[in-house]
Motif scaffolding. Structure first.
Motif: not given
Length: 620
Positions: A347-360
């Motif tokens: 939905s519009n406004g959802d918050g997403l996240c991921f672990i980047n290549a630097d483990h952040r």
């Protein structure tokens, strides 16, 4: 005989407490304005009184945290608070400082009737010996350490069967045994034992060995995932737990609604199939307008911790922040948008996240969704195809939670009979909580059947906490003509009487426990501050118990070279796969190992394999 069980939910404030009751809690715990182990979650006596009034309508209970250590200039204020909490209708107080036990013993006559005493997890409750000792001091309930396994809980229950055992089932985990963590005080002057923990364990550290070789760099090596024992409730109940506690007095109301509703529904299922073995301690059941989902509210990933023994997957090295639910992997990135491989909808406004290549951990908001193609407000430059995605803010689910209000009602069975010249109206809840009212009405025989109208009028329970489950009208009553207005009067009188019956039951508090004295378990010599003695009443108490020491609490400046600041069942060597005792690889590093914080502070790790325990000592 049925065993009464309780779902215990957090209440950061009055609104959260009411929401917890509405969504199925049998009890809530809340902090007063001072002396609670979450200093940022204080509440007025007026609000606590309002919560008690609301909770007691459902025979739910209210416990107040008075579980910090106290200073001498605070003990009189604490006693006044406890007396006021008793007047407000509080059912129990959670206690850490043994000064409260001593002051109650010394001044029992002037204090009058007080709430029951529960030993907070801050009293470091790991063994049968400790629980037996607390039972002998008058504690009705002991909140066990989060680290205990089901087998250890069962052993405590067998050894001390006459004390209630409260166990955590969900929420954030402290890496140290509660009550014996001094890292926040040592580093920041903010005492966990005073409700001011600065979350030292969520910081980044380097792990270095005796040769100053960096083994891990800039990782959250002490940060644990969140507890989730949703699938283990029966195991805990069979082990002897009676109260299942959800952590989260600093969490928002959406968290309280969702998590409480999820565990309440699970408990209802367990009770229904237990053939009378278990029953809920409160009355009324919740039917909420959303489907609970534990993955959709704040979590750092889940673990059942040490329930079945030691595990590898209990820590969260990459981030101490919430990740939420896994929703798929990044499929194709094109310009300022991408799509996701998976079945989730967005939905519009959802918050997403991921672990980047630097483990952040990186997060972003979805600005627009078109045919499952996501357009972020700002495209993260480090996002790559194949990366895992989590949703830590689900706008559609949050809207459902916001709409969920009072969804708890108490089913009532109503019966109307006529004896001689009087009507008897009886209301019963669960066949056990009954109220009867008698009406000497001069009525005439009806010319046509009256049963349908009597049922219709008596069923109108309106905005009360009750709902009509059934109405039984005896033939002798159904033959009489009773005006609808009179039936409404009868219904209101019946409900008022039922309210009185339930209120009387709710006011019957447990007396302080009585038991034979047991010897006080002792901490290792050399660390007397582990007793957390911070006032003269506590000092009198421990002398009476046989402790030959006047050592002050760590917070009062007890000087110990390289002090022990944490004691953990969690073991970093095990988490990294190098526990030789449990079949891990043999490390190439040279011990001792050290945690080094960003400001250069060092903390030495000691691995006590005989106890499966990691001790952390400050080097500065």
């Amino acid at each position: 005989m049925s065993r009464t069980i309780e779902l215990l939910a957090p209440a950061g404030n009055l609104a959260c407490g009411i929401a917890a009751i509405d969504h199925g809690a049998d009890a809530v715990y809340i902090g007063a304005e001072r002396f609670g182990a979450r200093a940022a979650a204080g509440n007025t006596l007026e609000d606590i009184g309002k919560l008690c009034t609301y909770a007691h309508k459902f025979l739910a209970r209210v416990y107040v945290t008075v579980n910090t250590i106290l200073y001498d200039n605070e003990t009189e204020e604490t006693l006044r608070l406890i007396r006021n909490l008793a007047t407000a209708g509080v059912d129990a107080i959670l206690v850490q400082d043994m000064a409260i036990v001593e002051l109650i013993r010394e001044r029992r006559a002037e204090l009058g009737t007080l709430p029951a005493l529960h030993a907070s997890t801050q009293t470091d409750n790991r063994t049968p010996e400790k629980v037996r000792w607390l039972r002998g001091l008058g504690f009705n309930r002991v909140v066990l350490a989060r680290e205990l396994s089901a087998a250890e809980i069962a052993a405590i229950h067998r050894a001390v069967p006459d004390v209630e055992l409260e166990v955590f089932v969900h929420g954030a985990l402290c890496v140290s045994y509660s009550g014996v963590c001094y890292a926040s005080q040592h580093c920041f002057g903010r005492s966990a034992n005073r409700g001011e923990c600065a979350q030292f364990c969520r910081l980044q550290f380097d792990l270095v060995d005796a040769d100053n070789r960096v083994i891990e760099r800039g990782r959250h090596l002490l940060s644990l995932k969140d507890m989730n024992r949703y699938d283990d409730i029966e195991t805990l109940l069979d082990a002897g737990a009676v109260s299942l506690k959800i952590e989260g007095r600093l969490k928002n109301i959406e968290y309280v609604k969702n998590v409480t509703a999820a565990y309440s529904a699970r408990l209802d299922d367990i009770v229904a199939k237990s053939n009378g073995k278990y029953r809920r301690s409160s009355i009324g059941r919740s039917r909420c307008a959303f489907t609970p989902n534990l993955h959709k509210t704040f979590n750092r990933g889940f673990t059942d911790y040490f329930l079945d023994g030691r595990r590898h997957d209990i820590s969260s090295f990459d981030t101490p922040k919430a990740r939420g639910e896994f929703v798929g992997t990044v499929k194709e990135i094109r310009g300022g948008s991408f799509n996701v491989a998976g079945t989730a909808t967005f939905s519009n406004g959802d918050g997403l996240c991921f672990i980047n290549a630097d483990h952040r951990l990186e997060g972003f908001r979805v600005n627009k969704v078109l045919n499952n193609r996501l357009f972020p407000q700002k495209m993260p430059v480090s996002l790559r195809s194949g990366m895992s995605l989590w949703r830590n803010s689900d706008m559609d689910f949050e809207r459902q939670l916001a709409r969920s209000g009072n969804c708890r009602k108490i089913p009532v069975d109503i019966r109307m009979s006529r004896n001689d010249d009087a009507f008897v109206l009886t209301a019963c809840v669960d066949g056990a909580h009954c109220a009867s009212v008698v009406f000497d009405d001069d009525v005439q025989k009806a010319q046509k059947p009256q049963r349908d109208n009597i049922v219709r009028q008596l069923s109108k329970l309106g905005n009360t906490v009750y709902e009509c489950a059934s109405v039984d009208v005896e033939p002798a009553a159904a033959e009489c003509f009773i005006p609808s207005s009179r039936l409404a009067d009868m219904r209101r009188a019946m409900i008022e009487k039922l309210d009185d019956v339930i209120a009387k039951e709710a006011s019957q508090r447990a007396d302080a426990a009585e038991g034979g004295k047991a010897p006080m378990p002792l901490y290792p010599a050399g660390y007397p501050y582990l007793y957390n003695i911070s006032n003269s009443a506590a000092r009198r108490f421990y002398r009476r118990e046989g402790l030959d020491s006047d050592a002050a609490a760590f917070e009062q400046g007890t000087s110990v070279p390289h002090p022990l600041v944490m004691q953990c069942r969690y073991c970093l060597r095990h988490a990294l796969g190098f526990c030789v005792k449990n079949g891990g690889r043999r490390p190439s590093w040279h011990e001792p190992l050290y945690l080094q914080s960003a400001d250069g502070r060092r903390f030495r790790l000691q691995f006590d394999c005989s106890k499966c325990q990691m001790n952390i000592y400050a080097e500065d």
